[in-house]
Write a protein that holds these residues in place. Structure first.
Motif, short mmCIF file in Angstrom:
data_model
loop_
_atom_site.label_atom_id
_atom_site.label_comp_id
_atom_site.label_asym_id
_atom_site.label_seq_id
_atom_site.Cartn_x
_atom_site.Cartn_y
_atom_site.Cartn_z
N ASN A 166 86.64 -34.29 -20.82
CA ASN A 166 85.89 -33.05 -20.91
C ASN A 166 84.48 -33.17 -20.35
O ASN A 166 83.86 -32.18 -19.95
N ASN A 168 83.60 -34.85 -17.62
CA ASN A 168 83.57 -35.12 -16.18
C ASN A 168 82.61 -34.16 -15.47
O ASN A 168 82.47 -32.99 -15.87
N HIS A 173 86.14 -30.21 -11.72
CA HIS A 173 86.09 -29.94 -13.16
C HIS A 173 85.03 -28.88 -13.47
O HIS A 173 85.26 -27.99 -14.31
N THR A 176 85.99 -25.33 -13.51
CA THR A 176 86.78 -24.81 -14.65
C THR A 176 85.92 -24.41 -15.84
O THR A 176 86.45 -23.89 -16.82
#
Length: 309
Positions: A166, A168, A173, A176
Motif C-alpha cells: 500500500n 508503494n 500505484h 490508483t
C-alpha cells in the motif's frame, strides 16, 4: 522499524527518519533509515518508507535523536494554510504529466538538497547544497538509481518495490490513489501509521509524495486538499527552498521540529521543503535548518541514468 526489512527514503525526509527513530524509542524518513522509495529494501506494513538520501539520512539518524517530550496535535488547520493548500491543489490540477507513459520507463526527478550532519558534541552542521537525481521504475518492478554528490550515493542502485504494498510510490500505484480529499486523507493516515504522532506522520507523508514522486494531477490535487484537513497545519508567510527561491509554506511543528512545505507565492506550485529546529537542544539550535530541498525537474525517461535532453 521493527525487524522487518526497510526501504530507502526521499531527500530531506529526516523527519520520517526522526519518526522511525522515535518509534523505536517511542515516535524520516529518526525522512527514512536511508533514502526514499524503492528501495534497496522493502517496507514494513503501515509504515511510510521511500527511496532516497542514503548518506544524508544516515547522518540524520544521529542528528535527529531528540528526546520524546510529547506530541500536541493542535487546532484544525489555520484558514490561511487551508486556503494556500486549496490554491496549490488548483495549480496541481493544471500540471502536465507526460502522455502514454510505459511500464518499462522511469520517472526522473532532479532536485537540490542539503541536510544537517551531526558529528561529535554540539549542534550539527548543514552540508553544502548539491544536486540529487533519482530514477524510479514506472511500475516499481525494475531497479532504480540514485545519483547524489555524497559518499556512497554517486551511483547507488535502488531496489524494486514489493507488489501490492500500500505504501508503494511508483507511478502506476499512485494512479490508483483516491481523487476525493476525504478518501485521500484516510489513505494517508493508514499508510503513515497510527500512534500519538499520526497527524505529524501524515503531514510528513504529504511532503514525501509532493516531493520525490510523479503523481497524476487529480491525485496531487486531492493530496493537497487532504493536507488542509490535518490538525495543527499553519502558514509560514516567508521562507526559501534550497535554491533560494522565496515562497510561502504550510507548516506543522512536532517534537521541536517544524516541517515546511514550500509553494511559489504567485503560481502556488510546489517548490520544495525545509525542516527547522524550533527550540535549542544538545543536537540543534533554535532556528537551525535541519534539511532543505528544491525540486527542479520531473519527467519520464527510458532508462535509469538517462537525463532529459
Amino acid at each position: 522499524m521493527s525487524a522487518l526489512p526497510e526501504r530507502d527514503l526521499p531527500p530531506g525526509r529526516h523527519s520520517v527518519l526522526k519518526n522511525h527513530l522515535l518509534q523505536e524509542i517511542q515516535l524520516h524518513e529518526v525522512r527514512r533509515d536511508q533514502a526514499r522509495s524503492p528501495r534497496a529494501a522493502t517496507s514494513a506494513p503501515g509504515r511510510w518508507l521511500r527511496p532516497g538520501l542514503m548518506a544524508m539520512a544516515t547522518a540524520a539518524v544521529v542528528a535527529l535523536a531528540l528526546a520524546v517530550v510529547g506530541v500536541t496535535d493542535g487546532q484544525p488547520a489555520s484558514a490561511q494554510a487551508a486556503e494556500l493548500l486549496r490554491n496549490a491543489a488548483s495549480a496541481a490540477e493544471q500540471q502536465d504529466v507526460p502522455a502514454d507513459i510505459r511500464d518499462d520507463q522511469y520517472v526522473y526527478i532532479r532536485s537540490t538538497v542539503a541536510a544537517t550532519v551531526h558529528e561529535g558534541n554540539g549542534p550539527g552542521v548543514l552540508v553544502p547544497v548539491h544536486r540529487r537525481e533519482v530514477w524510479f521504475s514506472v511500475d516499481g518492478s525494475r531497479p532504480g538509481l540514485l545519483e547524489e554528490n555524497t559518499p556512497g550515493n554517486r551511483h547507488q542502485p535502488l531496489g524494486v518495490e514489493v507488489p501490492g504494498d500500500n505504501s508503494n510510490t511508483n507511478y502506476r500505484h499512485l494512479q490508483t490513489l483516491p481523487t476525493d480529499p476525504d478518501a485521500m486523507l484516510r489513505w494517508l493516515r493508514k499508510t503513515a501509521g497510527g500512534g500519538t504522532s499520526n497527524n505529524q506522520k501524515t503531514f510528513v507523508l504529504v511532503g514525501d509524495l509532493a516531493g520525490e514522486s510523479l503523481m497524476p494531477p487529480a491525485v496531487s490535487a486531492a493530496l493537497f486538499r487532504a493536507a488542509a484537513m490535518i490538525p495543527g497545519v499553519e502558514l509560514t508567510p516567508n521562507t526559501t527552498d534550497a535554491l533560494g527561491r522565496r515562497g510561502v509554506a504550510v507548516t506543522r511543528t512536532d517534537d521541536g521540529i517544524r516541517e515546511e512545505l514550500i509553494f511559489d507565492m504567485r503560481t502556488h506550485a510546489y517548490l520544495g521543503e525545509r525542516e527547522v529546529a524550533v527550540r535549542t537542544t544538545k543536537d540543534f539550535t533554535e532556528g537551525q535548518t535541519l534539511s532543505i530541498t528544491a525540486i527542479q525537474q520531473r519527467t519520464v525517461v527510458d532508462s535509469p541514468g538517462q537525463r532529459p535532453s
